[in-house]
Design an enzyme around this catalytic site. Structure first.
Site, PDB file in Angstrom:
ATOM      1  N   GLU A 356      22.121 -30.051  35.576  1.00 33.70           N
ATOM      2  CA  GLU A 356      23.210 -29.395  36.305  1.00 33.70           C
ATOM      3  C   GLU A 356      22.765 -28.942  37.694  1.00 33.70           C
ATOM      4  OE1 GLU A 356      26.008 -29.907  35.309  1.00 33.70           O
ATOM      5  OE2 GLU A 356      25.593 -30.420  33.234  1.00 33.70           O
ATOM      6  N   HIS A 614      29.979 -41.307  33.692  1.00 35.11           N
ATOM      7  CA  HIS A 614      28.992 -40.954  32.671  1.00 35.11           C
ATOM      8  C   HIS A 614      28.417 -42.178  31.986  1.00 35.11           C
ATOM      9  CE1 HIS A 614      31.075 -37.048  33.081  1.00 35.11           C
ATOM     10  NE2 HIS A 614      29.891 -36.553  32.800  1.00 35.11           N
TER      11      HIS A 614
END
Length: 963
Positions: A356, A614
């Protein structure tokens, strides 16, 4: 782990915060001839020998960065510190207007050289007074190519520079303020203010809001450094006319500054509270998730600091704030929202936390757009940095075994879930092998699998929601489900609950349809579950439901995992228990349903999941793992370079060559260029130790670049995904407006050559404190000449449902236009346009008012050519765009982050317009709170009528338009 990215276009303004003391300056030169910013930008593009990328300052609209993979000023050479300074000064002097300053306001303040080239800095001065925070940075590589200029200057300065109070008076006010309002210590208590004094006092122009990225006025101030040379060091800005404080901030900060916020599952930020900050005892009272977030953030910080010399994600030591158990996230998940990293419980392993923060570093470097291949690269960079931290931190005491051992070529891991697939056997029209995610509970499917007809399981609506297909309550059609494979929807209850309900109804297996087009594992635990369950993409779920409408559908649930090896190396998020196992495999991406090369069947071609960010990240993920470890793949042999060389190549590419729209081919070109640039140059070892000392690594050798080329070939980074058969958003075979045998009469037109003078603007902002983007004209439209109208939908908001949230719509309305009466007929509206937006989230459409009535959307049937291409997601689906649920132009050309221009033709008679009516045309652009691409560009708006021309006329008669 989708990040909601916020582009802080004033990030570089902060670069001047550490450069407060006076600098030795050299004048840039005399001002260049005055010209408009848009004209200047056109010349900037024309002069460069490569594609030019521009970003604008949110607060001012001026250019914030211009960059190219070539040379912005190719006709001037630079081969030394002095010549680099001269070349940069010439460019800045010539194009100062584009950045918002007069050339004579910019002074060269320094030239720095490093292993890679030169950085020339310029500060802004207004009538001899320095402008606080205003700096431009010009970067030249070792070949003397000027590759970028970026920064912030205060535009349109008009103020007096004679103070009404003296320096000593201002210093006294500043010291008094700090004494009356002492700064707090790490414990939250006021610190000692003994011995306060004004160390430096300097007259500066201070532009209000500049540091926040907001518009504001310029004020003549004294900048006073107040300190006791112990625990206090505050910068105080005092109005030089009134003596009142304008701003204040502390310069006493640790190199690493972490903050941990606890949300307790709440969606309301007003209920969040800080539970730990830098300097507090650790772990203190923190739970396991909170501890992992703090330590993981520290490892991410020191990895980038000691390996690449970057001080936090903005390069300026920005504090790093984490929110734990964030109820705003659809758990299990984690994200970066442009301000903080945010986690669900059980999604806090070291690689996920570093992942992240990797999004933050990407935002502040290459700024890769989160869509299609650029978005896959964005996601891949986070996987790469997360797994690099995981491999380098030496934390192998969590049951992961030897993470240093290379996995066998083309082998899956025994520690990742099964690789299930759902094979649709019949009917033939729906046949497909659907990738699926495994459950953490119940038996795993094997190679033989479970075969049966699939049926939808129904249940009653309850407190979890109105759905009757999510199996969150007792199944209401058990006679239909018994002996069959049950199809249920994701819903909001736990996966184990819905599977157990289906099992109780007699199902022999369960297929869960996801609510997005992503394959993932299913977390949960229930030892009484005895049937297998898998999760499939939303699009595959819809495929099955459609087929069920015409008859029975037969499926097989089975494992398609192939060879497996006992290894945790290159598994992503394998320690985040809420995921139920690893979510991606960088060594062999197909083991978890992602492509390892561009031509793989797993390559994601759909528009959902932002174009497969993704899934398609598997290709560059695989490239990195293959370059680190080496191996044989796709008929290509690769000799591994190790973690140090590969990481430095990846970061150099990210910071020197990638642009927001870079795809896999550009990424490949950047890798080749990075290897060439780093041959025999010093690089650092990969390390994550707190307060570690950077250690030199073995330099990259010329022969290593062949391995880079081999990796590119093995993963097919330069290959087009032809299997996707991507199509443009707008058809290019534009017909005539009226048709053969007719004559077109132009009633009204506007090509925006005179701005928006004929149009009236309007705006709706959804949330208090939110922002919008009024339409404007620009000559900076892609692949287009001249002025156009521009409805912005860039990545400049934050999904907060409050301050800074960009959920809004902006429109422009034409004047009243009279449609001539008989013998005219068949009125038409035509316009040229292009759009690049978040697909099905942001979008634009057209409304019409007839005879002063209410504005209504042009009906679908009235579009004769290139009508709106999709329907925006609804508010119930989470879209905060005020235009949610409407038909609109949205997205981009297939597989790209750009769109070719096209013309739209509207048959106004089909929209209820008749000869003799008056109409008004409205172009309306809407967007949600955050994320975005570019927006909607519109040109050549024409209202015309058609009538028979003459007998035997072969073609339509054309008319001119306003330019």
């Amino acid at each position: 782990m989708r990040p909601i990215r916020l582009v802080l276009s004033l990030a570089l303004a902060g670069a001047a915060l550490s450069a407060v003391p006076a600098l030795q300056s050299t004048a840039v030169g005399q001002p260049a001839a005055a010209s408009s910013p848009d004209t200047t930008i056109g010349r900037m593009k024309a002069e460069a020998d490569g594609a030019v990328r521009l970003t604008r300052q949110r607060a001012t609209g001026a250019v914030g960065m211009v960059r190219t993979s070539g040379d912005l000023m190719p006709d001037r050479t630079a081969d030394s510190r002095a010549s680099a300074g001269r070349k940069a000064a010439t460019y800045v002097r010539t194009y100062a207007a584009a950045f918002g300053a007069a050339a004579d306001q910019l002074r060269r303040s320094g030239v720095k050289s490093d292993r890679y080239g030169w950085t020339v800095s310029f500060t802004q001065h207004y009538r001899g007074v320095p402008v606080f925070g205003a700096r431009l940075m010009a970067n030249l590589d070792r070949d003397g190519r000027l590759t970028s200029v970026n920064g912030f200057v205060a535009p349109n300065l008009r103020l007096g520079t004679t103070p009404a109070i003296g320096k000593q008076v201002a210093a006294g006010h500043a010291v008094a303020l700090v004494r009356q309002q002492p700064p707090t210590s790490d414990t939250g208590k006021a610190g000692s203010v003994k011995g306060l004094q004004a160390a430096h006092t300097r007259l500066v122009v201070y532009r209000m809001g500049a540091v926040k990225g907001e518009a504001g006025r310029a004020v003549l101030t004294y900048m006073v450094e107040v300190t006791n040379r112990a625990n206090v060091r505050d910068m105080v800005f005092v109005d030089a006319r009134t003596g009142k404080p304008v701003n204040r901030y502390s310069m006493a900060a640790d190199a690493l500054e972490r903050h941990l916020i606890e949300a307790n599952g709440s969606r309301d930020p007003s209920t969040f509270h800080e539970v730990w900050k830098e300097g507090d005892p650790f772990p203190g009272t923190l739970n396991a998730d909170q501890q992992r977030e703090v330590t993981g953030t520290g490892m991410a910080y020191w990895f980038f600091k000691d390996t690449f010399g970057r001080d936090s994600y903005d390069g300026l030591g920005h504090s790093m704030t984490t929110v734990n158990n964030d109820g705003r996230i659809n758990c299990p998940n984690a994200n970066w929202n442009g301000v903080t990293t945010n986690y669900c419980n059980g999604v806090t392993s070291d690689d996920v936390v570093a992942h992240e923060w990797g999004h933050a570093y990407t935002e502040y470097t290459s700024g890769l757009i989160y869509q299609w291949q650029p978005g896959a690269l964005n996601e891949s960079y986070s996987d790469v940095w997360g797994e690099t931290v995981d491999l380098a931190n030496g934390q192998q005491d969590e049951g992961e075994g030897d993470l240093t051992a290379k996995r066998a070529d083309n082998a899956c891991s025994t520690h990742s879930p099964a690789l299930p697939v759902v094979v649709i056997n019949s009917p033939a029209s729906a046949a497909k092998v659907c990738q699926a995610g495994a459950a953490a509970f119940g038996p795993q499917v094997d190679a033989t699998g479970v075969t049966g007809d699939i049926v939808q399981a129904l249940d009653a609506a309850d407190a979890t929601g109105p759905s009757t297909t999510d199996a969150c309550t007792v199944i209401t059609n058990p006679a239909t489900v018994a002996g069959k494979v049950a199809l249920v929807d994701r819903g909001s209850c736990g996966f184990a609950i819905k599977v157990k309900n289906a099992q109780n109804a007699g199902a022999i297996g369960v297929v869960v349809g996801n609510n997005v087009d992503v394959v993932a594992g299913m977390a949960g635990a229930d030892p009484t579950i005895t049937i297998p369950a898998v999760l499939i993409r939303l699009s595959d779920r819809n495929r099955i439901v459609t087929a069920l409408g015409t008859g029975p559908v037969n499926v097989t649930l089975k494992d398609n995992g192939g060879t497996r090896t006992d290894s945790y190396r290159w598994l992503v998020a394998e320690k985040s228990t809420a995921f139920g196992g690893a979510i991606r495999d960088m060594w062999q991406p197909t083991c978890l349903g992602d492509p390892g090369k561009v031509s793989d069947a797993e390559y994601f071609c759909d528009t959902s999941d932002a174009g497969g960010v993704h899934s398609n990240s598997g290709v560059p993920n695989h490239a990195y793992a293959l370059l680190v470890d080496g191996g044989s793949y796709n008929g290509v042999n690769v000799t591994g370079l190790g973690l140090d060389k590969a990481a430095n190549l990846w970061f150099y590419n990210q910071t020197h060559y990638l642009t927001p729209t870079s795809g896999f081919p550009e990424f490949a070109d950047g890798l080749v260029a990075s290897c060439s640039a780093l041959v025999d140059q010093p690089i650092n070892e990969v390390q994550v130790a707190e307060n570690g000392t950077p250690q030199p690594a073995t330099p990259i050798a010329a022969g290593d670049c062949q391995q880079v080329a081999n990796v590119i070939a093995a993963t097919e980074l330069r290959r087009e995904p032809t299997q996707c058969n991507f199509q443009p958003l707008f058809r290019q075979d534009t017909p005539g407006t009226c048709g053969a045998g007719t004559k077109r009469n132009v009633v009204w037109s506007d090509g925006f050559g005179s701005g928006l003078g004929q149009w009236t603007a309007g705006q709706e902002i959804k949330f208090p404190g939110g922002i919008g983007f009024p339409w404007r004209t620009t000559t900076d439209a892609p692949d287009h000449q001249g002025a156009v109208a521009y409805g912005q939908a860039t990545d400049d908001g934050v999904c907060s449902n409050g301050a800074g949230d960009a959920s809004s719509r902006d429109w422009i309305t034409s004047p009243s236009i009279l449609i001539p009466g008989a013998p005219q007929k068949s009125p038409r509206l035509t316009f040229d346009h292009t759009i690049a937006s978040e697909f099905n989230v942001d979008g634009g459409n057209v409304s019409i008012s007839v005879n002063g009535g209410a504005f209504t959307l042009v009906p679908t049937a009235a579009y004769a050519f290139n009508g709106p291409n999709s329907t925006l997601l609804t508010a119930a689906a989470g879209n905060t765009n005020p235009k949610a649920g409407q038909r609109a132009w949205t997205g981009t050309d297939g597989g790209k982050v750009t769109t070719k221009w096209g013309q739209t033709i509207v048959d106004l008679s089909a929209a209820g317009v008749a000869p003799g009516d008056t109409i008004q045309v409205r172009f309306d652009m809407g967007r949600d709170g955050c994320g975005g691409l570019f927006g909607w560009y519109v040109d050549n708006v024409v209202v015309s009528t058609c009538k028979p021309h003459q007998a035997g006329a072969a073609r339509e008669e054309s008319s001119s338009r306003e330019g």
